[in-house]
Design an enzyme around this catalytic site. Sequence first.
Site, short mmCIF file in Angstrom:
data_model
loop_
_atom_site.label_atom_id
_atom_site.label_comp_id
_atom_site.label_asym_id
_atom_site.label_seq_id
_atom_site.Cartn_x
_atom_site.Cartn_y
_atom_site.Cartn_z
N ASP A 2 42.05 34.09 39.34
CA ASP A 2 42.16 33.43 40.63
C ASP A 2 41.20 34.05 41.64
OD1 ASP A 2 43.21 31.52 42.29
OD2 ASP A 2 44.92 32.73 42.91
N HIS A 19 32.86 29.90 40.52
CA HIS A 19 33.23 29.66 39.12
C HIS A 19 32.15 30.20 38.17
CE1 HIS A 19 36.62 27.40 40.41
NE2 HIS A 19 35.92 26.37 40.87
N SER A 47 44.40 24.70 34.53
CA SER A 47 45.81 24.33 34.53
C SER A 47 45.99 22.82 34.61
CB SER A 47 46.54 25.00 35.70
OG SER A 47 46.29 24.28 36.90
N LEU A 113 40.16 40.36 17.78
CA LEU A 113 40.80 39.88 19.01
C LEU A 113 41.09 38.40 18.92
CD1 LEU A 113 41.50 40.34 22.10
CD2 LEU A 113 39.15 39.56 22.55
#
Length: 218
Positions: A2, A19, A47, A113
């Site tokens: 954020d 961004h 989201s 990972l």
Amino acid sequence: MDGNGRWAKARHLPRVAGHKSGMESVRSVVKMAPDLGIEVLTLYAFSSENWKRPEEEVGFLFNLLKSYLQSEIAELDAKNVQIRCIGNWRALPADLVTLIDGAIERTKDNAGLKLVLALNYGSHDEITRAVRACVADGLTGGQIDEAAIEARLDTAGLPAPDLIIRTSGEERLSNFMMWQAAYSEFVFTPVLWPDFDGDALARACDHFAVRERRYGGI
């Protein structure tokens, strides 16, 4: 992740510049994670509420993700990173879905990972879809228990997150992993995402390492 917009605004730049800079933070964090012993790293990239943003910004985010996958997939694969996705990501633009499918297929056997991209993700939607899947599978009454729901969540097969980090000073879940976060630890940092790097991730892990986790016990 954020604070991209606020980072750009503070520098009198368009939001998309935030961004773009934030993508460098993604690279830094993904590079550092294995060195910290992190086995699963989930990035809340888009989201289900982000569709409310201006169409131009949404399109830029999609193009940025496409660019990341195209430019980084070879190195991620070489470093044994396995890419997974959670959320209703198949509702994204077709060309982006094709790239995601290719990245998942290319890295599916990697044992390093696990890099989980939360795309078009919302926890309410995820839980709703899991319950509907239970019904579609013929489960009724007491058969729809925690185990049945967890097996149908997007995160099935992944451990619950030990640590959830939110940047930019916000202190809320914002519809992220509400089921899975029941016993997660949290680190809230005022650092805006474009200024969050591998060293910042290491400091957050240091905070986590000294906490005592009791899971409801004494």
